[in-house]
Write a protein that holds these residues in place. Structure first.
Motif, short mmCIF file in Angstrom:
data_model
loop_
_atom_site.label_atom_id
_atom_site.label_comp_id
_atom_site.label_asym_id
_atom_site.label_seq_id
_atom_site.Cartn_x
_atom_site.Cartn_y
_atom_site.Cartn_z
N UNK A 492 19.35 -14.59 0.44
CA UNK A 492 18.25 -13.65 0.28
C UNK A 492 18.79 -12.24 0.10
N UNK A 493 17.97 -11.40 -0.53
CA UNK A 493 18.32 -10.00 -0.72
C UNK A 493 17.07 -9.15 -0.54
N UNK A 494 17.30 -7.90 -0.17
CA UNK A 494 16.20 -6.95 -0.05
C UNK A 494 16.33 -5.93 -1.18
N UNK A 495 15.21 -5.66 -1.83
CA UNK A 495 15.18 -4.68 -2.92
C UNK A 495 14.21 -3.58 -2.53
N UNK A 496 14.65 -2.35 -2.64
CA UNK A 496 13.82 -1.17 -2.34
C UNK A 496 13.62 -0.39 -3.63
N UNK A 497 12.36 -0.07 -3.94
CA UNK A 497 12.03 0.66 -5.16
C UNK A 497 11.47 2.03 -4.79
N UNK A 498 12.16 3.06 -5.23
CA UNK A 498 11.67 4.43 -5.10
C UNK A 498 11.36 4.97 -6.49
N UNK A 499 10.40 5.86 -6.56
CA UNK A 499 9.97 6.40 -7.85
C UNK A 499 9.63 7.87 -7.73
N UNK A 500 10.01 8.65 -8.72
CA UNK A 500 9.51 10.01 -8.90
C UNK A 500 8.90 10.09 -10.29
N UNK A 501 8.19 11.19 -10.58
CA UNK A 501 7.46 11.29 -11.83
C UNK A 501 7.90 12.53 -12.60
N UNK A 502 7.88 12.42 -13.92
CA UNK A 502 8.32 13.55 -14.75
C UNK A 502 7.25 14.61 -14.88
N UNK A 503 5.98 14.25 -14.62
CA UNK A 503 4.88 15.18 -14.81
C UNK A 503 3.90 15.04 -13.66
N UNK A 534 5.52 3.95 -3.18
CA UNK A 534 6.89 4.44 -3.14
C UNK A 534 7.63 3.84 -1.94
N UNK A 535 8.94 3.69 -2.08
CA UNK A 535 9.81 3.13 -1.05
C UNK A 535 9.40 1.70 -0.69
N UNK A 536 8.78 1.01 -1.63
CA UNK A 536 8.33 -0.36 -1.38
C UNK A 536 9.53 -1.30 -1.29
N UNK A 537 9.48 -2.24 -0.34
CA UNK A 537 10.58 -3.16 -0.11
C UNK A 537 10.13 -4.60 -0.37
N UNK A 538 11.04 -5.38 -0.92
CA UNK A 538 10.79 -6.78 -1.23
C UNK A 538 11.99 -7.61 -0.75
N UNK A 539 11.71 -8.73 -0.10
CA UNK A 539 12.75 -9.69 0.23
C UNK A 539 12.61 -10.87 -0.72
N UNK A 540 13.69 -11.17 -1.45
CA UNK A 540 13.64 -12.19 -2.50
C UNK A 540 14.71 -13.24 -2.25
N UNK A 541 14.45 -14.44 -2.72
CA UNK A 541 15.42 -15.53 -2.64
C UNK A 541 16.38 -15.43 -3.82
N UNK A 542 17.67 -15.48 -3.52
CA UNK A 542 18.70 -15.40 -4.56
C UNK A 542 19.72 -16.49 -4.30
N UNK A 543 19.96 -17.41 -5.24
CA UNK A 543 20.88 -18.52 -4.99
C UNK A 543 22.35 -18.16 -5.14
N UNK A 544 22.66 -16.86 -5.04
CA UNK A 544 24.05 -16.43 -5.11
C UNK A 544 24.17 -15.07 -4.43
#
Length: 647
Positions: A492-503, A534-544
């Motif tokens: 398993x892995x954790x992915x964190x997504x952060x975002x800013x905006x240009x406008x 923002x700063x949303x986290x996801x735990x996903x299954x990864x077979x490697x």
């Protein structure tokens, strides 16, 4: 549409096309902006709103060696209110000799504001059908696009028209707002017999007049706006092809190409792609909208092309043949722009964004995914060259030709917004929604605005697209993503997504985010994560074991300056347990590695009072009042607290 300014009449043909398709695209659209600026003072004419045109018969006499037009235009129209006069749009440069109604001369005046005002002998009552015949002549104005122009090619004369957005009135009396389509037209062109005449629809006859002139009759039986009616006259060579998928329900139809003799060989070679492209569009969308007539191309003297209904006016490239991208773009307009036409210049992306995306789809279909990704990447680079800009125009922007025909926004951003809708909805919903849009009896062969497209895509997909259209169509800019991935062990892995905006017009771009995780030995896993906060986290299954992270590998999202990194940090329990969505309206999901066992979840309100308890990782909080809550999560590895908001 792609057009060329008068400046390009002064430079050599070799300079018309850049070394790349992107350069060609930019040059042609920029030229179109320059050409039309003069006319944008005429945006709408409320004096023509009180009647609906049902039919035009244009009897025109022209000579490609002379910048002159004379003719008789007969118009059938229905009164939308009781009428004592009828107003037509007509350039002050053109003289009117007579106006007749059933053979009786009527009086008329000229307002000095490019109008012809015809006085009716008696009041025409609402919903009554009547007709008028206007005889006129003169030299069409030679500024702006030059809606009616003469020139030479290889020593031979040529005459052509190009009326978008408001140039029709410069060569014939009409009603040219985006509020009315003419049900059908007849066009009779009388010209010297050594030349061939071209117009919309099917050629009905070509009759010698015995005086060195020939009259060619074209009939077009589909609704058409004034700006898409066109003529051309020159020493054309004709090359015929066949279009259509050829089923019993949808038979073949002719593709008629009018070419300069000196470039015919190169054009014939380049036109071999035409049947394949039109068949592809029929398969993806709906049958060619003007199947009972023709499609075709007519060579003319400006760079680029113009999507006149059933016959796109085109300029060959420096190789002497049409480019495939131009063929695809102008052909795509026959569905998006000609069958369904933007209902205001604020909605121009419904014409140009679609035509641009259909040309990109041709790249995908004919050249493969890698070429498609490259084309989308080039569009994204152009779109994000400025931090602002919306697809939809403001009232003020809709009077500015530079903005209406913005290659960055109306064409490319419009195209990429369609790509993102396709990505978000999936191919099945996306294409069915577009088929429904094209077949809607309220829109087909009429006008549409942006909300019409949104409504059809929502109905087909079941999704609420208000947030999407607000972010990507009506407001400005693009997101900048920062993606971090962490290996958690136990595949398993954790992915964190952060975002800013240009406008600042958008505070957050909600969008499915495509991410590719890579491992040793070429291992790959493509994920699509629904990013709503923002700063949303996801735990996903990864077979490697993850060794790398790639954001948006297929270039499906407008974005820039993104980063995607793999973190080697070892996290405690706090980092391994994720709750989402947050804020929420009904459900909270608790996600954690499989190696951790969930024992109990308890919800406390802002006063510290226990309000709910769960033994599962899916928590239903429908009955909780809106506010801030604390979630206590008891696991096999310990206890942690998480905050969430109930909306």
């Amino acid at each position: 549409m792609k057009n060329l300014s008068l400046l390009l009449l002064l430079i050599s043909c070799s300079s018309l096309f850049g070394q790349t398709l992107d350069r060609e695209f930019e040059d042609l659209v920029q030229a179109g902006r320059k050409g039309a600026q003069r006319r944008m003072a005429f945006v709408t004419n409320a004096n023509t709103y009180n009647y609906d045109v049902t039919y035009h018969r244009l009897r025109l006499t022209v000579d490609p060696t002379e910048l002159l037009v004379s003719g008789e235009v007969t118009t059938k129209y229905i009164a939308k209110e009781n009428l004592n006069s009828v107003t037509f749009d007509l350039s002050d440069a053109l003289d009117v000799s007579t106006v007749k109604q059933r053979g009786i001369d009527l009086t008329f005046t000229r307002s000095g504001n490019n109008e012809l005002i015809v006085n009716l002998p008696v009041t025409q009552n609402i919903n009554v059908l009547d007709s008028l015949s206007i005889n006129y002549s003169g030299t069409p104005p030679a500024s702006g696009f030059g809606s009616f122009l003469i020139d030479e090619h290889n020593g031979s004369p040529i005459l052509w028209t190009l009326s978008e957005p408001f140039g029709a009135m410069e060569w014939w009396p009409c009603k040219q707002d985006l509020v009315d389509k003419v049900n059908n037209i007849d066009v009779y062109i009388t010209a010297p017999s050594q030349y061939m005449s071209v117009s919309n629809g099917l050629e009905q006859s070509r009759i010698s007049n015995g005086n060195g002139t020939t009259t060619t009759h074209f009939k077009h039986n589909y609704p058409i706006p004034a700006y898409l009616i066109a003529i051309a006259v020159s020493n054309y060579q004709v090359y015929d092809q066949q279009g259509g998928l050829g089923t019993a329900a949808s038979p073949f139809f002719p593709i008629v190409n009018y070419m300069y003799p000196e470039t015919a060989a190169a054009n014939i070679a380049s036109l071999q792609v035409t049947p394949g492209i039109i068949n592809f569009f029929e398969s993806a969308f709906v049958p060619y909208p003007f199947r009972n007539e023709k499609y075709g191309h007519c060579q003319f003297g400006w760079g680029g092309g113009m999507e006149h209904t059933t016959v796109s006016f085109m300029t060959a490239g420096n190789s002497g043949g049409y480019t495939r991208s131009l063929i695809a773009h102008e052909m795509g307009h026959q569905w998006f722009g000609d069958k369904v036409t933007c209902g205001s210049w604020k909605d121009i992306w419904l014409n140009e964004g679609f035509a641009t995306y259909l040309a990109s789809m041709v790249i995908q279909n004919f050249d493969g995914e890698a070429a498609f990704v490259s084309d989308k990447s080039a569009m994204i680079t152009s779109i994000t060259s400025n931090t602002g800009g919306a697809v939809y125009l403001t009232d003020t922007e809709a009077t500015d030709v530079n903005r209406i025909f913005s290659s960055r926004l109306s064409y490319k951003k419009g195209a990429m917004v369609l790509n993102m809708l396709r990505f978000k909805l999936g191919d099945t919903n996306f294409f069915q929604g577009l088929r429904n849009y094209l077949n809607d009896p309220e829109l087909a062969y009429g006008y549409a605005i942006t909300s019409d497209l949104q409504g059809h895509l929502e109905t087909t997909s079941g999704m609420n697209l208000t947030e999407f259209f607000n972010d990507w169509v009506y407001n400005q800019g693009y997101p900048i993503y920062n993606i971090t991935a962490n290996n958690l062990g136990d595949e398993q892995a954790k992915i964190t997504i952060n975002q800013s905006q240009s406008n600042a017009s958008v505070n957050f771009f909600e969008m499915p985010v495509p991410i590719r995780l890579t491992g040793n030995g070429g291992q790959e896993l493509d994920l699509v994560l629904e990013n709503t906060t923002n700063a949303q986290q996801f735990i996903v299954n990864v077979p490697f074991t993850v060794t790398g992270v790639v954001f948006d590998p297929k270039k499906d999202i407008i974005s820039k300056n993104n980063s995607a990194t793999l973190s080697a940090t070892t996290f405690e329990l706090e980092s391994k347990v994720v709750i989402y969505p947050n804020p929420t309206t009904s459900i909270v999901t608790v996600a954690m590695p499989r190696s951790i066992i969930l024992e109990k979840c308890t919800v406390f309100n802002a006063l510290g009072q226990k309000v709910e308890e769960f033994k599962t990782n899916i928590l239903s909080v429908d009955e909780l009042a809106a506010g801030m809550y604390t979630l206590e999560v008891i696991t096999s590895e310990g206890r942690i607290l998480k905050k969430f908001i109930k909306k």
